[in-house]
Design an enzyme around this catalytic site. Structure first.
Site: not given
Length: 326
Positions: A12, A36, A115, A146
């Site tokens: 994305f 993903t 990121a 995560y």
């Protein structure tokens, strides 16, 4: 022509970054193992002479021929449904993956931007969250794979900066939305819109009083681009400080979609953050950046994108490749 490597380039955020750097005249190399990500997010770039795609897992040794000016490390599962199903891959891309990127940057003399995420703050006891807040994270909880992967990634990046003198940048990304999100990725915005389009009630976890702050993807990309070209090596929050409760957000989605569904309430997942709002004082001062797109406008664009998808996308379950358990 400057050359940039974007890991997670078919995802994305990664795909939107590919678009931005192509627009700015860079030679863009996107790397993604498609665990993903989706190649359809970048196929419109394949015909360009200044775009390359490497189908590769950044957790394994990486090599890019020729000169390299910038590396943006955006490879990572980024939603609970992903990192709860593929926890080992999530940890590896935040540890082995960043190590490989930093090693490549040393060899090439490239600047690295990583990121990171608001999840490094965990379930915060400080509100809004500033970059100086150290966080409240459960390292052995289900979300720890995560949160701790991103926290380790920041630590490794700063170690390369202080020990090797590598040029590094760290962006802490808050909830972002826009076209190319996966309807089945488990995050609240696509989940709500997907349920509305399928004629289902909207599922709210907890009592809906928990808050989120949603930033439109174009605003986020602008902030990332400015940070990359800045001289600031320490973390910077980039997000939209306009805060809203999940219950209010669900009501907004029902109004936007013109559907008659109701909100239904379920138990709150373990370690789900109660509050999320960025303090963007640093981004304003250092980058001259603040979000421009209102939630109303951003949601309208995103809803139109989701409505344009083939019907089978509405009912497709989240899919992960078989090597995810390695």
């Amino acid at each position: 022509m400057k050359r940039v490597l974007i890991t997670g380039g078919a995802g994305f955020l990664g795909s939107h970054l590919c678009d931005r750097f192509i627009k700015e005249g860079y030679h863009v190399m996107a790397m993604d193992n498609l665990i993903t990500g989706d190649v359809r997010n970048i196929e419109h770039l394949f015909h360009l002479p200044n775009f390359e795609f490497y189908h590769h897992d950044v957790s394994k040794y990486i090599h890019v021929p020729g000169e390299l000016d910038y590396i943006l490390h955006f490879a990572s599962p980024a939603s609970p449904i992903d990192y709860l199903k593929i926890p080992i891959q999530t940890l590896k891309v935040g540890s082995l993956g960043i190590h490989n990127c930093l090693g490549l940057a040393r060899v090439k003399g490239a600047r690295v931007l990583i990121a990171s995420t608001s999840e490094v703050y965990g379930d915060p006891t400080v509100h809004p969250q500033t970059e100086e807040y150290w966080g409240n994270v459960n390292p052995v909880g289900p979300r720890g794979v995560y949160d701790e992967a991103k926290r380790f990634q920041e630590a490794m990046t700063m170690a390369y900066h202080t020990y090797h003198g590598l040029e590094t940048r760290i962006v802490r990304i808050f909830n972002t939305y826009g076209p190319r999100m996966r309807l089945n990725d488990g995050r609240v915005l696509p989940a709500f819109i997907g349920q509305a389009l399928r004629g289902e009630d909207l599922t709210v976890f907890g009592d809906g009083s928990q808050t989120r702050s949603f930033c439109y993807v174009d605003d986020l990309v602008e902030g990332i681009y400015r940070l990359l070209l800045s001289d600031h090596a320490y973390p910077v929050n980039v997000g939209n400080p306009s805060e809203i409760t999940i219950k209010e957000f669900g009501e907004e989605i029902i109004k936007l979609t013109g559907t008659s569904q109701q909100l239904v309430f379920r138990d709150l997942p373990t370690d789900d953050p109660k509050q999320r709002q960025p303090d963007i004082t640093k981004a304003k001062a250092i980058l001259g950046w603040e979000p421009k797109v209102s939630r109303e406008e951003g949601l309208r664009i995103t809803y139109e994108y989701f409505k344009s998808l083939p019907e089978e996308e509405l009912y497709k379950a989240a899919y992960h490749r078989e090597f995810a358990k390695i």
